[in-house]
Write an enzyme that holds these catalytic residues in place. Structure first.
Site, mmCIF file in Angstrom:
data_model
loop_
_atom_site.group_PDB
_atom_site.id
_atom_site.type_symbol
_atom_site.label_atom_id
_atom_site.label_comp_id
_atom_site.label_asym_id
_atom_site.label_seq_id
_atom_site.Cartn_x
_atom_site.Cartn_y
_atom_site.Cartn_z
ATOM 1 N N CYS A 1 66.741 58.869 -21.085
ATOM 2 C CA CYS A 1 67.819 59.613 -21.728
ATOM 3 C C CYS A 1 69.118 58.849 -21.510
ATOM 4 C CB CYS A 1 67.919 61.021 -21.124
ATOM 5 S SG CYS A 1 69.268 61.972 -21.836
ATOM 6 N N LEU A 2 69.457 58.078 -22.506
ATOM 7 C CA LEU A 2 70.670 57.274 -22.404
ATOM 8 C C LEU A 2 71.403 57.339 -23.735
ATOM 9 C CD1 LEU A 2 72.365 55.279 -20.739
ATOM 10 C CD2 LEU A 2 70.875 53.458 -21.532
#
Lengths: 182, 441
Positions: free
Chosen positions: A122-123
């Site tokens: 999750c970036l």
């Protein structure tokens, strides 16, 4: 004078049909190939830049016969709980690549608040904050820095997020779950 | 063609700065030989005068270095004039050119031609006159001025005995060179060949008969007659070539700025001599007198012009205009010095380190697709953050989310709109140049 102009016409006449014929030939195949061509060029240039750049702690290389799939490695930064660990990642580039973000996953399991058990990351820059100016190198560097500075507020791995405050315990967990890159 | 010319100019500048004037001349000579081998259409016209100048100057190499420099400047100018002149010629087929010359010879009566020649000469001279006093000396035609200036230098700087021998040999060979030139373009205006013939004879006669300073001045200016006639002939139908001439003159002036003081007094001296010789030649040969008279007029007109100094100063400060196509690209750009600080500031605003880096070694290639940026692309700055990309990628991005890859802000539809973007526009221009510099180094 008359002969001069005549030769001039003879010279120029054969040229015009050839020049007129050339453009349509070129125009036909371009539509689809240009796209992949430009992606190829971009990826090759990135690979070149990456290999020439000599950034420590990150590396990436295309899989055997597919330049749209790369394998990368990241080393945990010094003075973080991930120090001394290496993580393998896979990067797959869409055909719209520089304009669409590549899909990046951890191949090595990583105990991290923003990485789920399947290795999904999750970036923001890999999702809505993607910019066509990013490249493999910046992605890997971003992920490397993400390891040391997780975003606790939106965790994928809640257990890791909860444990993050206790760095000593966290380090133990990392060492316990770490499976070295083959 | 302009590319070739640019290369030639560039190479000559290079040669001039690196090597001694002797080496440069050897180079000019080699270049001439090469062109002749290639059989360039303009090779007939350009190199022969260069050649004669080369020989002429070769003999004057024993003169002091300062004078060599002056002579070399003048030679450069003459050469530049030739080159610029040959440009439009080359675009026409050589056969056409020849036909044109023949037709010209057949159709015009000698008198009409003379009138035209005079008028053109007047024009040309008045044009050159404005360039300043250094060129004022060279007014009689670029080549002719070499005769005059070298002669003057000889007179002022060298013992008389040496001078006599030198001027004699120079005149002899120069006469040969010029007549050779005229015979080779037998198609060009007919008045040239008789003139040059008589002038070369005259030149040798004068210098042979008399051993005084004034006599050599006569011979040099009689040579002037033929050469300047030739110059005006070459000048016709060529307005664009003047630009090139301007540039070279500006360069020469900038380089010879220190010599100007010395020049001022000899130039007035020169006018006297030319007037004197003009009348003398007038008695002996009508053709030459007709050519010389307008020259003398302008020469006297020139001596009164004090306003030329302003103009010259203006030219001196910019050897090449920034938008000059023939400006050697290797020359450093002043804009570079203040464009870079501006840039990095903008990039710190952008906030991401890597953008800063990618622009610091400014886009030789588009950062998105890695294709080379052409001139249009590199002068295209769609976003105030300074992030550059090629027009194709920009269009592609506009079709999708329309955000700048560098700062993620929405692209404005009209990049050059408000005052901020206007400011950006001017910066863009400067950067485009400095970029190319960076890419090259």
């Amino acid at each position: 004078m008359a002969t001069g102009t005549n030769t001039h016409h003879q010279d120029s006449n054969p040229n015009t049909p050839a020049a007129a014929a050339a453009p349509p030939k070129q125009a036909v195949p371009t539509a689809k190939t240009v796209d992949t061509q430009s992606v190829l060029k971009r990826l090759q240039s990135e690979l070149m830049a990456l290999m020439m750049g000599g950034d420590s702690g990150i590396s990436a290389f295309p899989e055997e016969d597919n330049i749209f799939c790369w394998k990368g490695t990241i080393s945990g930064s010094k003075d973080t709980v991930f120090e001394g660990t290496d993580y393998k990642l896979s990067l797959s580039f869409p055909s719209e690549y520089p304009f669409k973000a590549p899909k990046v996953k951890f191949e090595t399991s990583c105990f991290h608040p923003n990485v789920d058990i399947y290795g999904n990351i999750c970036l923001d820059i890999l999702q809505d904050k993607w910019s066509s100016a990013y490249d493999v190198r910046t992605i890997l560097l971003s992920i490397q820095s993400l390891l040391g500075e997780p975003n606790i507020s939106s965790p994928l791995n809640t257990q890791a997020a909860a444990l993050w405050s206790n760095q000593e315990e966290y380090r133990k967990m990392v060492e316990k779950l770490y499976k070295p890159v083959a | 063609m302009s590319e070739t010319k640019g290369k030639i100019v560039q190479r000559r500048v290079f040669m001039y700065h690196i090597f001694s004037s002797f080496a440069a001349h050897a180079y000019l000579f080699e270049e001439w030989k090469r062109k002749k081998r290639k059989g360039w259409s303009e090779a007939e016209q350009l190199p022969l005068s260069t050649f004669s100048l080369y020989i002429y100057h070769f003999l004057s190499l024993s003169v002091s270095p300062v004078n060599q420099l002056r002579v070399f400047h003048i030679l450069q100018r003459a050469d530049a004039a030739m080159v610029s002149d040959s440009i439009p010629n080359a675009s026409i087929a050589s056969s056409n050119l020849r036909d044109f010359a023949k037709k010209k010879r057949a159709n015009r009566s000698a008198k009409l031609k003379q009138c035209k020649l005079d008028a053109r000469r007047e024009q040309w001279l008045s044009h050159v006159k404005n360039k300043g006093d250094y060129k004022g000396e060279a007014n009689g035609g670029v080549i002719a001025s070499i005769g005059a200036s070298v002669h003057l230098e000889n007179r002022t700087r060298q013992p008389i005995g040496e001078l006599e021998i030198k001027t004699r040999s120079e005149e002899g060979i120069f006469g040969d060179g010029s007549s050779l030139h005229h015979y080779s373009d037998s198609d060009s205006v007919q008045s040239n060949s008789p003139t040059s013939l008589t002038s070369s004879v005259l030149g040798s006669n004068d210098s042979g008969a008399n051993f005084t300073g004034s006599s050599s001045s006569r011979s040099s200016s009689s040579a002037n007659g033929s050469c300047s006639g030739n110059m005006s002939e070459e000048d016709e139908g060529d307005a664009g070539g003047d630009d090139c001439l301007d540039d070279w003159e500006a360069v020469a002036d900038a380089l010879a700025a220190t010599d100007d003081k010395q020049k001022d007094s000899p130039s007035s001296e020169n006018h006297e001599h030319s007037t004197e010789s003009g009348s003398q030649v007038d008695a002996s040969d009508q053709m030459i007198s007709e050519i010389n008279i307008p020259r003398i007029h302008t020469a006297s007109a020139n001596s009164e012009s004090g306003r030329t100094d302003n103009r010259r100063a203006l030219i001196n400060c910019c050897a090449w205009r920034p938008d000059d196509a023939f400006r050697p690209q290797t020359l450093p750009n002043l804009a570079k010095q203040y464009s870079f600080p501006l840039k990095s500031e903008r990039h710190l605003d952008g906030g991401s380190v890597w953008v800063c880096k990618s622009v610091a070694m400014i886009p030789k290639a588009c950062p998105i697709c890695f294709e080379d940026l052409d001139y249009t692309d590199s002068s295209f700055c769609p976003c105030a953050c300074g992030f550059r990309l090629c027009l194709f990628c920009h269009k592609r991005i506009l079709e999708e989310d329309a955000r700048c890859p560098g700062c993620r802000k929405k692209y404005e539809v009209e990049p050059i709109d408000g005052e901020a973007t206007l400011d950006g526009g001017s910066i863009t221009y400067r950067l485009a140049r400095s970029c190319s510099m960076v890419a090259r180094s």
